[in-house]
Design a protein around this motif. Structure first.
Motif, mmCIF file in Angstrom:
data_model
loop_
_atom_site.group_PDB
_atom_site.id
_atom_site.type_symbol
_atom_site.label_atom_id
_atom_site.label_comp_id
_atom_site.label_asym_id
_atom_site.label_seq_id
_atom_site.Cartn_x
_atom_site.Cartn_y
_atom_site.Cartn_z
ATOM 1 N N UNK A 44 0.841 -1.194 0.000
ATOM 2 C CA UNK A 44 0.000 0.000 0.000
ATOM 3 C C UNK A 44 0.877 1.246 0.000
ATOM 4 N N UNK A 45 0.248 2.393 -0.054
ATOM 5 C CA UNK A 45 0.977 3.639 -0.263
ATOM 6 C C UNK A 45 1.391 4.331 1.032
ATOM 7 N N UNK A 46 1.271 3.653 2.157
ATOM 8 C CA UNK A 46 1.647 4.284 3.415
ATOM 9 C C UNK A 46 3.166 4.225 3.594
ATOM 10 N N UNK A 47 3.646 4.664 4.741
ATOM 11 C CA UNK A 47 5.086 4.707 4.975
ATOM 12 C C UNK A 47 5.695 3.317 4.908
ATOM 13 N N UNK A 48 6.989 3.265 4.647
ATOM 14 C CA UNK A 48 7.668 1.997 4.380
ATOM 15 C C UNK A 48 7.618 1.028 5.549
ATOM 16 N N UNK A 49 7.498 1.533 6.763
ATOM 17 C CA UNK A 49 7.518 0.662 7.933
ATOM 18 C C UNK A 49 6.128 0.390 8.505
ATOM 19 N N UNK A 50 5.079 0.829 7.823
ATOM 20 C CA UNK A 50 3.723 0.709 8.360
ATOM 21 C C UNK A 50 2.979 -0.471 7.749
ATOM 22 N N UNK A 77 -13.914 -5.244 18.473
ATOM 23 C CA UNK A 77 -12.990 -5.153 17.341
ATOM 24 C C UNK A 77 -11.794 -4.258 17.662
ATOM 25 N N UNK A 78 -12.064 -3.087 18.242
ATOM 26 C CA UNK A 78 -10.965 -2.149 18.515
ATOM 27 C C UNK A 78 -9.931 -2.722 19.476
ATOM 28 N N UNK A 79 -10.387 -3.444 20.506
ATOM 29 C CA UNK A 79 -9.435 -3.983 21.479
ATOM 30 C C UNK A 79 -8.481 -4.981 20.847
ATOM 31 N N UNK A 80 -8.934 -5.664 19.798
ATOM 32 C CA UNK A 80 -8.025 -6.556 19.078
ATOM 33 C C UNK A 80 -7.002 -5.761 18.269
ATOM 34 N N UNK A 81 -7.435 -4.632 17.722
ATOM 35 C CA UNK A 81 -6.488 -3.761 17.005
ATOM 36 C C UNK A 81 -5.433 -3.226 17.974
ATOM 37 N N UNK A 82 -5.878 -2.741 19.136
ATOM 38 C CA UNK A 82 -4.924 -2.270 20.155
ATOM 39 C C UNK A 82 -3.953 -3.386 20.542
ATOM 40 N N UNK A 83 -4.505 -4.602 20.744
ATOM 41 C CA UNK A 83 -3.675 -5.732 21.184
ATOM 42 C C UNK A 83 -2.625 -6.112 20.147
ATOM 43 N N UNK A 84 -2.900 -5.833 18.894
ATOM 44 C CA UNK A 84 -1.935 -6.152 17.835
ATOM 45 C C UNK A 84 -0.795 -5.151 17.777
ATOM 46 N N UNK A 85 -0.875 -4.089 18.602
ATOM 47 C CA UNK A 85 0.152 -3.065 18.574
ATOM 48 C C UNK A 85 -0.147 -1.960 17.575
ATOM 49 N N UNK A 86 -1.424 -1.888 17.144
ATOM 50 C CA UNK A 86 -1.824 -0.925 16.118
ATOM 51 C C UNK A 86 -2.716 0.170 16.691
ATOM 52 N N UNK A 148 -0.068 0.083 11.994
ATOM 53 C CA UNK A 148 0.973 -0.170 12.987
ATOM 54 C C UNK A 148 2.353 -0.119 12.348
ATOM 55 N N UNK A 149 3.321 0.353 13.108
ATOM 56 C CA UNK A 149 4.712 0.211 12.724
ATOM 57 C C UNK A 149 5.047 -1.278 12.815
ATOM 58 N N UNK A 150 5.656 -1.816 11.784
ATOM 59 C CA UNK A 150 5.946 -3.258 11.762
ATOM 60 C C UNK A 150 6.765 -3.695 12.966
ATOM 61 N N UNK A 213 -1.123 0.569 24.543
ATOM 62 C CA UNK A 213 -0.082 1.518 24.121
ATOM 63 C C UNK A 213 1.097 1.516 25.088
ATOM 64 N N UNK A 214 0.800 1.465 26.392
ATOM 65 C CA UNK A 214 1.871 1.429 27.394
ATOM 66 C C UNK A 214 2.699 0.158 27.262
ATOM 67 N N UNK A 215 2.021 -0.963 27.055
ATOM 68 C CA UNK A 215 2.719 -2.248 26.945
ATOM 69 C C UNK A 215 3.602 -2.304 25.713
ATOM 70 N N UNK A 216 3.087 -1.811 24.595
ATOM 71 C CA UNK A 216 3.884 -1.788 23.365
ATOM 72 C C UNK A 216 5.124 -0.917 23.562
ATOM 73 N N UNK A 217 4.940 0.254 24.171
ATOM 74 C CA UNK A 217 6.064 1.152 24.405
ATOM 75 C C UNK A 217 7.098 0.598 25.363
ATOM 76 N N UNK A 218 6.659 -0.316 26.255
ATOM 77 C CA UNK A 218 7.570 -0.888 27.250
ATOM 78 C C UNK A 218 8.184 -2.208 26.798
#
Length: 337
Positions: A44-50, A77-86, A148-150, A213-218
């Motif tokens: 897709x046309x998004x950033x190279x790491x997304x 649905x949204x909580x699964x997106x959050x859980x994926x790191x997205x 999400x950033x890969x 978000x906190x878990x992904x960042x940590x």
């Protein structure tokens, strides 16, 4: 077949085994324990790491409160997106409406879904609405789309032996809120109105955006949304996705007294009750994850560890028993009675 989520064995033999199409564009497909699909950045046309992350969920319980239906459907649905790191961008919604409903109820259902999306900072991208004699209550199907950033992806299949297992929030909270909202008359025969109203208000705290978000960042390695089937079902699914064992201390799993008492009233197992609002996180440094989540005012507890065996064990004092494969959610026992 039983009402609710299909069993793991049926999912494997009658759904997943029938899906043979493949694409190099898809870097992660839904599987047992994996609720999101990931489309790689080269497509897709998004950033190279997304990467694009998608998840579809349905809410089928025959509830009367439109706010409950909307929040449970959208956040499933949204909580699964959050859980994926997205981070979610928006949703597509498909509504199946019984012929017994009227336009006013349809209008209010859509209005409340849009309000939930505004609360979550996303948009309704589109969808489909149809009246059908095949359904007896409003069915809401939500497809959430995120980015999400890969490097930040946290699939359920990334758990490794030796990692700490953390549970956030309080298990069974979503189911508790639904029962308190839908069965107020029954519950007030035993509990005070204030108690029931407090339990019903938990429907407003089932988003896991901050914790994820906190878990992904940590530095979390894997995150899984604890929803249908409760914490027991979610633990099984995550372990199955990663092919690891678990040693889980039952007494450490965070649960509110409201959930225990309401579950006792309906004679159901609170650890197998809808647990939207709670995440399971795997990380090598669980204490760091807990500290970062607590900074946001949210709750998180290390409840056990992943092991290199195939045994998924629940520990309660000197007693050790095996975790069962994911079962039908306990809430259906109440709604089917």
């Amino acid at each position: 077949m039983k009402n609710g989520k299909i069993s793991e064995s049926i999912l494997k033999r009658s759904v997943l085994k029938q899906l043979h199409t493949k694409s190099d564009r898809v870097t992660l497909k839904s599987a047992v324990g994996e609720d999101c699909a990931v489309i790689g950045s080269e497509t897709h046309a998004m950033s190279a790491d997304a990467s694009i992350v998608t998840c579809t969920q349905s809410f089928t319980l025959d509830v009367t409160d439109k706010n409950v239906r909307a929040k449970c459907a959208v956040y499933a649905a949204l909580n699964n997106i959050y859980a994926a790191g997205a981070l979610p961008i928006g949703i597509e919604m498909a509504l199946l409406i019984p012929t017994t409903e009227n336009e006013a109820n349809l209008r209010e259902t859509v209005r409340v879904i849009d309000a939930v999306c505004e609360e979550a900072g996303i948009v309704v991208l589109g969808g489909h609405t149809q009246v059908s004699r095949a359904v007896k209550n409003i069915i809401v199907n939500i497809t959430a789309i995120g980015e999400a950033d890969e490097a930040c992806l946290t699939p359920s299949s990334a758990v490794r032996p030796g990692m700490d297992i953390i549970v956030t929030g309080y298990v069974g909270l979503e189911g508790t809120a639904i029962l308190a909202n839908e069965c107020k008359e029954k519950l007030t025969t035993r509990f005070s109105t204030a108690f029931v109203n407090k339990s019903a208000a938990y429907i407003d705290v089932i988003s896991t955006a901050k914790e994820a978000a906190s878990a992904v960042g940590a530095g979390a390695a894997a995150i899984h949304d604890a929803s249908e089937g409760g914490i027991f079902g979610a633990l099984w699914d995550m372990a199955e996705a990663s092919k690891v064992g678990l040693d889980i201390d039952l007494k450490k799993i965070p649960i509110k007294q409201d959930t225990i008492e309401i579950s006792e009233f309906f004679d159901i197992n609170p650890y197998k009750l809808l647990s939207g609002g709670s995440l399971i996180i795997a990380a090598m440094d669980g204490n760091r994850i807990v500290r970062e989540i607590e900074k946001t005012g949210q709750n998180a507890v290390i409840v056990g560890v992943a092991t290199g065996s195939n045994d998924r064990v629940l520990i309660q004092g000197d007693e050790r028993r095996f975790l069962e494969t994911a079962q039908t959610d306990e809430i259906y026992k109440v709604f089917n009675s």
